[in-house]
Design an enzyme around this catalytic site. Sequence first.
Site, PDB file in Angstrom:
ATOM      1  N   LYS A  19       0.837  -1.208   0.000  1.00 15.50           N
ATOM      2  CA  LYS A  19       0.000   0.000   0.000  1.00 15.50           C
ATOM      3  C   LYS A  19       0.870   1.255   0.000  1.00 15.50           C
ATOM      4  O   LYS A  19       2.058   1.190   0.354  1.00 15.50           O
ATOM      5  CB  LYS A  19      -0.901  -0.008   1.237  1.00 15.50           C
TER       6      LYS A  19
ATOM      7  N   TYR B 250      17.421  29.269   7.575  1.00 15.33           N
ATOM      8  CA  TYR B 250      16.260  30.056   8.003  1.00 15.33           C
ATOM      9  C   TYR B 250      16.154  30.152   9.517  1.00 15.33           C
ATOM     10  O   TYR B 250      16.327  29.146  10.217  1.00 15.33           O
ATOM     11  CB  TYR B 250      14.961  29.402   7.510  1.00 15.33           C
TER      12      TYR B 250
HETATM   13  C1  PLP Z   1      -0.193  -2.074   6.698  1.00 11.79           C
HETATM   14  C2  PLP Z   1      -0.853  -3.284   7.198  1.00 11.79           C
HETATM   15  C3  PLP Z   1      -0.139  -4.476   7.395  1.00 11.79           C
HETATM   16  C4  PLP Z   1       1.354  -4.592   7.237  1.00 11.79           C
HETATM   17  O1  PLP Z   1       1.984  -4.140   8.408  1.00 11.79           O
HETATM   18  P1  PLP Z   1       3.568  -4.198   8.554  1.00 11.79           P
HETATM   19  O2  PLP Z   1       3.799  -3.804   9.963  1.00 11.79           O
HETATM   20  O3  PLP Z   1       4.120  -3.234   7.588  1.00 11.79           O
HETATM   21  O4  PLP Z   1       3.994  -5.580   8.261  1.00 11.79           O
HETATM   22  C5  PLP Z   1      -0.868  -5.601   7.741  1.00 11.79           C
HETATM   23  N1  PLP Z   1      -2.204  -5.550   7.922  1.00 11.79           N
HETATM   24  C6  PLP Z   1      -2.904  -4.419   7.776  1.00 11.79           C
HETATM   25  C7  PLP Z   1      -4.371  -4.436   7.987  1.00 11.79           C
HETATM   26  C8  PLP Z   1      -2.259  -3.248   7.412  1.00 11.79           C
HETATM   27  O5  PLP Z   1      -2.958  -2.125   7.266  1.00 11.79           O
END
Ligand code: PLP
Length: 349
Positions: free
Chosen positions: A43, A247
């Site tokens: 994702k 800055y």
């Molecule tokens: C993002 C996510 C994961 C993966 O988590 P990691 O800690 O990156 O392995 C798994 N399950 C859900 C529902 C998620 O949103």
Amino acid sequence: MILSGRLADLGCRSVLRIRRSAIRWNVEEIYRFSGKKIIAVVKSDAYGIGVKQVAPILRELDPVDSFAVACVEEGVFLRELGIRREIIILGGILPEELEAVKEYRLTPVVSDPEHLKVIGKEDIRFHVKYDTGMGRLGFVDEIVDDPRIVGVMSHLSTPADREFSLRQIESFRRIAEMYSGKGLKVHIESSAGIVYRVPFATHVRIGLALYGEKPLRDYPLKLEPAVSVFARVLSVKEVPAGFPISYGRTYVTEKRTRIGVVAFGYADGLMKSLSNRGYLLFEGNKLPILGNITMDMTVVEVGDLGVKPGDWVSVVDESRTFGDLAREAGTIPYELMCNISSRVKREVI
Ligand SMILES: *Cc1c(COP(=O)(O)O)cnc(C)c1O
């Protein structure tokens, strides 16, 4: 920003480098440790690393039997990259997304009665999610029964808390039992959750660990960092004592100081909270960040290391991971990775 034609190779003075062999190693290590097939979580542009680069690497690996993304648009993008395996949409389904879910054969996660209504009588397979203590998505009291269910899942809210996680896993076990014998995918373990080796789960749902970042300080898997980030030095000069830097003049030199200006700022993903705190690296040497990080540039102290314009310094490399940088910035590696902007050129080696 995407350059086209003969300028395409120019890059924008910074590079995010992905090591294919490290991702391969990490997938094997996850598979070895868990004994389960992997749902690769890609994702948000593969955690900001670049799904276009990462998905083709993962697709070649046997233990990866499906992919998961947050929303339908990300799922469509994965299909268009040529991914044929199951693509799970973690964030459910909204009415206007129904056509795309059908056309691209995506697999939504149903966590709300409304998701079921949207799916209606359509021939769409889905996973159903139960909330056993995450307090976000998932059914709490209701049990969904439907012949189109191909997976059942839950999510751990506090993997570092053993007692609470075991309670969540036990609640999930009772739910999963109701679906037993149907050949469903059963999954609750994320990168951190994998340490519980949930015996009744068939899959692990892994993001962070694929990329070689540890989700816990004491992590039993041997991961290889798969991502480095480098940026060019634009200018090096010596300034006298009492000279203000950047800055707001939040840093004033105490002595004659050699400073380097690096082409990497908060617009590239270097959080402003690292101003006057963090460091960049040159051939393993720390270059302290002086003054405020700006949009496109960061000033560092280069001392007598012989740094010159055009040299590369590293923001993240094998000796200093996103996790290390996150600790310095008071955040988590996930947030830092997602912040690396699209103008940082992606490169796979
Ligand atoms: C993002 C996510 C994961 C993966 O988590 P990691 O800690 O990156 O392995 C798994 N399950 C859900 C529902 C998620 O949103």
